[in-house]
Design an enzyme around this catalytic site. Structure first.
Site, PDB file in Angstrom:
ATOM      1  CD  GLN A   1      -3.126  -0.778   0.214  1.00 51.12           C
ATOM      2  OE1 GLN A   1      -3.229   0.302  -0.354  1.00 51.12           O
ATOM      3  NE2 GLN A   1      -3.958  -1.778  -0.014  1.00 51.12           N
TER       4      GLN A   1
ATOM      5  CB  CYS B   1      -8.520  -9.751   1.517  1.00 47.11           C
ATOM      6  SG  CYS B   1      -7.343  -8.935   0.456  1.00 47.11           S
TER       7      CYS B   1
END
EC number: 2.8.1.7
Length: 404
Positions: free
Chosen positions: A183, A328
């Protein structure tokens, strides 16, 4: 303005048209379609050259040596190779690992697997703002600690950990240091020379490259050794066997090249959008920002709207592509384990929405989102008896609910 609006850049990004164009040149008979491992003819040599260029572009974004870059299928595989590979290789020195409760599942699950193999893992609690207390981290270190895995930027709340300080601590104690930078790569400057990180997992699809391709940085000086997790033709210096996907690698290289050039431009753009969204929502009652707002990547905003069920809000915001939790885990109805680790109660964790913006987001989209969010939250709260009780000044924690 096209609907629905995409505000889920932390889950994945659209491929930049410049990246797609480069990839198209590596697919058909007219293009660079050869196997980079074919050393006996021009098709293989050209493919190998394209892979080498991409490897340099990936290394360049983090000030690494191209020989330190191992291509994988993405950050999940990189995390698995780093954590299981390093832990198993250095298991003679010790079997203790340190990580944090807010890590991505691709770090936590390999740690759980290693626990089944006899390793001990310390899962640190973050502070209420999502950051790690360095004193607690130092206290967790033992004689037999061989590996530490701490993410650079959290996927749900976007907070930035002090990787440089943690790297110093690990180097002092001769601990292998792994960082999940899925990220942060392309959003924050990463310099492996200054940061003293031994292993870094990165992916392509979080910075406008294709899915299914990532890399693991493996330090050469001092050299870090890994036990391979994928066996076969001995590709990637024996660390990751499998035919290299030239088109994906070339796409990743181009995405990383663009990120290096446009990182500051992207940061300024996304920060302006986040500030605009926050300004449009901050006067609303019972709105809670999750995670530190200063030590945070510019493209992320995670907000809890108290007395509103997160799933209902997602459904009410049908023209906004946002998520509750990470991609996720957003399919499950469990409250976010990341927010629970920050100390939020189930209700507040359940009412959180993650907004993440990117290169192609616009001010017009933000303004539309503000209107939609305010309307939806007001409507859902009007239907909530808890909101009425709260407005009447009743402390909901002191209410004794009857069990039927």
């Amino acid at each position: 303005m096209k609907l629905p609006i995409y505000f889920d850049y932390s889950a994945t990004c659209p491929v930049d048209p410049r990246v797609a164009e480069k990839m198209m040149q590596c697919l058909t008979m007219d293009g660079n379609f050869g196997n980079p491992a074919s050393r006996s003819h021009r098709f293989g040599w050209q493919a190998e050259e394209a892979v080498d260029t991409a490897r340099e572009q990936v290394a360049d974004l983090m000030n690494a040596d191209p020989r330190e870059i191992v291509f994988t299928s993405g950050a999940t595989e990189s995390d698995n190779l780093a954590i299981k590979g390093a832990a198993r290789f250095y298991s003679k020195k010790g079997k203790h690992i340190i990580t944090c409760k807010t890590e991505h599942k691709a770090v936590l699950d390999p740690c759980r697997q290693l626990e089944r193999e006899g390793f001990e893992v310390t899962y640190l609690d973050p502070e209420a703002n999502g950051l790690i207390d360095m004193a607690k981290l130092r206290d967790a270190i033992r004689e037999d600690t061989v590996l530490m895995s701490i993410m650079h930027v959290n996927n749900e709340i976007g907070v930035i950990q002090d990787i440089t300080a943690i790297g110093e601590l690990c180097r002092e104690n001769k601990i292998v240091f792994h960082v999940d930078a899925a990220q942060s790569i392309g959003k924050l400057p990463i310099d492996v020379q200054a940061m003293k990180v031994d292993l870094i997992s990165v992916t392509s699809h979080k910075i406008y490259g294709p899915k299914g391709i990532g890399a693991l940085y493996v330090r050469r000086k001092p050299r870090i050794r890994l036990e391979a997790q994928m066996h076969g033709g001995g590709h990637e210096r024996g660390m990751r066997s499998g035919t290299l996907a030239t088109h994906q690698i070339v796409g990743m290289g181009e995405a990383f090249r663009i990120a290096k050039e446009e990182m500051e431009q992207d940061r300024v753009h996304t920060l302006a959008l986040r500030t605009r969204l926050l300004d449009g929502l901050k006067d609303m009652e019972s709105v809670h920002i999750n995670g530190d707002l200063e030590q945070r990547v510019s493209s992320n905003l995670n907000i809890s709207f108290a007395f509103v069920e997160g799933e209902s809000l997602l459904m009410a915001l049908k023209d906004l592509a946002v998520s509750s939790g990470s991609a996720c885990t957003s399919a499950s109805l469990e409250p976010s384990y990341v927010l629970r680790a920050l100390g939020l109660d189930d209700e507040l964790a359940h009412s959180s929405i993650r907004f993440s913006f990117g290169r192609f987001s616009t001010e017009e989209e933000i303004d539309y989102a503000i209107t939609q969010i305010r309307t939806a939250v007001e409507k859902l709260r009007d239907m909530s008896p808890l909101w009425d009780m709260h407005k009447e000044g009743i402390d909901l924690n002191s209410v004794e609910w009857a069990h039927h």
